[in-house]
Design an enzyme around this catalytic site. Structure first.
Site, PDB file in Angstrom:
ATOM      1  N   ASN A   8     -45.397   2.558  17.022  1.00 60.31           N
ATOM      2  CA  ASN A   8     -44.287   2.793  17.944  1.00 60.31           C
ATOM      3  C   ASN A   8     -44.118   1.534  18.772  1.00 60.31           C
ATOM      4  O   ASN A   8     -45.034   1.133  19.491  1.00 60.31           O
ATOM      5  CB  ASN A   8     -44.566   3.993  18.850  1.00 60.31           C
ATOM      6  N   VAL A  34     -41.397  10.088  13.936  1.00 61.15           N
ATOM      7  CA  VAL A  34     -39.942  10.119  13.835  1.00 61.15           C
ATOM      8  C   VAL A  34     -39.434   8.733  14.209  1.00 61.15           C
ATOM      9  O   VAL A  34     -39.945   8.104  15.132  1.00 61.15           O
ATOM     10  CB  VAL A  34     -39.313  11.207  14.723  1.00 61.15           C
ATOM     11  N   MET A  38     -36.457   3.537  20.104  1.00 61.50           N
ATOM     12  CA  MET A  38     -37.797   3.413  19.559  1.00 61.50           C
ATOM     13  C   MET A  38     -38.223   4.727  18.907  1.00 61.50           C
ATOM     14  O   MET A  38     -37.516   5.722  18.968  1.00 61.50           O
ATOM     15  CB  MET A  38     -38.787   3.034  20.670  1.00 61.50           C
ATOM     16  N   CYS A  39     -39.391   4.710  18.340  1.00 57.78           N
ATOM     17  CA  CYS A  39     -39.906   5.846  17.594  1.00 57.78           C
ATOM     18  C   CYS A  39     -40.797   6.708  18.473  1.00 57.78           C
ATOM     19  O   CYS A  39     -41.062   6.401  19.623  1.00 57.78           O
ATOM     20  CB  CYS A  39     -40.691   5.347  16.383  1.00 57.78           C
ATOM     21  N   ARG A  40     -41.251   7.818  17.922  1.00 57.29           N
ATOM     22  CA  ARG A  40     -42.242   8.671  18.558  1.00 57.29           C
ATOM     23  C   ARG A  40     -43.287   8.994  17.510  1.00 57.29           C
ATOM     24  O   ARG A  40     -42.956   9.153  16.332  1.00 57.29           O
ATOM     25  CB  ARG A  40     -41.646   9.994  19.063  1.00 57.29           C
TER      26      ARG A  40
END
Length: 357
Positions: A121, A95, A1-3
């Site tokens: 996210n 990100v 996953m993203c941040r």
């Protein structure tokens, strides 16, 4: 996953103090995020983006400045140079570790539309099963706005359409929709996605829930959700911090100072930037956080997945299976030449203490 990371300050900050300098900056998180959801992907290296609102009011009329790239954030010299030379009082950074959509700049967050900026996210459960319904629901103006192939950008288009149908023009130039309008549009967007995925998944024996950590700003107000379509599972991690200043105490080490009761600095992040446990508070699961004039408001999202018992502990089974560790860094002695993520201690986050509206 993203941040993702949000900074809202009374005074502008150099972007490097958020993106590159902290030992646990969002770029270091992109290299090895201990709280990421999917440990099968070792890094958040599928591109990055940063949106920031110019201090010059004439320049900010057309919305935020936006810089994206598909290269890993930790290996982009242009980002490092830009961060050292740029200041802003409102920053969105993201990100990406892709869960849906190909690797391209159009799929990198944040997404912008005039004064509005949006990032996500998580992921929409069975997105392919609801994509046609979502696209048929929104006006052509917002359908044609979509350039990439992610569920996140479609969610932003749905948000824009929802804001429009609530009577607010998303093309508004002054970027001041107000906290009520943005929060209402965010909640309704979540409602649509929840209801459509529930209908699409009704014949499935087991489906994973949607993880909807959305963030949106108009350049003035910020609205962020922490939400999961489950009454028993924990949502993707989200924390906030506030104080009078964000200072570098030694190279790479930062602290949120609280010299008075003012919230001159507010940050919201998927993963904390500092190693001080007391700096950060977990956003309650299935709630919405609003930053209005440097004041934090927390509202519960009351629907079928809302837990009335404040002491109820959601199961960590799903989170653990995806690598989600509901913890934050602890302050401890920093050893030289040891990567920050190898010298951390961890603990459960403290209970939220912000004003519950």
């Amino acid at each position: 996953m993203c941040r993702f990371l949000i900074f809202k300050g009374k005074q502008p900050i150099r972007l490097s103090h958020l993106l590159t300098r902290p030992a646990h900056s969002i770029i270091n998180q992109s290299f090895d995020s201990r709280l990421r959801l999917d440990r099968r992907r070792p890094m958040n290296g599928d591109g990055f983006g940063v949106a920031y609102y110019p201090l010059d009011t004439e320049l900010s009329e057309d919305g935020p400045c936006l810089f994206k790239a598909i290269t890993p954030a930790w290996n982009n010299q242009n980002l490092s140079t830009l961060a050292e030379k740029t200041k802003s009082d409102l920053v969105f950074a993201h990100v990406r570790a892709s869960t849906y959509g190909v690797l391209s700049e159009t799929n990198c967050h944040p997404f912008t539309y005039h004064s509005l900026c949006f990032m996500h996210n998580g992921g929409i459960s069975n997105f392919k099963g609801i994509k046609r319904k979502l696209l048929n629901h929104i006006k052509d103006e917002y359908l044609n706005f979509i350039q990439g192939s992610t569920d996140s950008e479609c969610a932003f288009a749905l948000f824009l359409d929802t804001l429009d149908k609530l009577g607010y023009d998303p093309k508004k130039q002054d970027g001041d929709f107000g906290n009520v309008a943005l929060r209402k549009a965010m909640l309704r967007t979540i409602d649509y996605i929840r209801d459509w995925t529930k209908e699409a998944n009704k014949d499935e024996a087991h489906v994973e829930p949607s993880l909807l950590n959305f963030a949106v700003t108009d350049g003035s107000t910020v609205v962020v959700s922490r939400y999961i379509t489950s009454k028993t599972d924990e949502a993707a991690s989200l924390h906030f911090s506030c104080g009078s200043s964000f200072v570098e105490t030694s190279p790479g080490e930062y602290r949120v100072e609280r010299l008075d009761r003012n919230q001159d600095v507010i940050m919201v992040a998927s993963e904390p930037l500092t190693f001080e446990r007391g700096d950060w508070t977990a956003v309650p699961t299935n709630s919405i956080l609003t930053i209005k004039k440097q004041t934090i408001l927390l509202h519960p999202i009351i629907d079928e997945y809302y837990q009335e018992d404040p002491l109820y502990l959601r199961s960590s089974t799903l989170a653990e299976s995806k690598g989600l560790m509901g913890s934050i860094p602890l302050a401890k002695a920093v050893e030289k030449n040891v990567p920050p993520l190898e010298r951390e201690g961890r603990t459960r986050p403290p209970t939220a203490v912000a004003h519950i509206a």
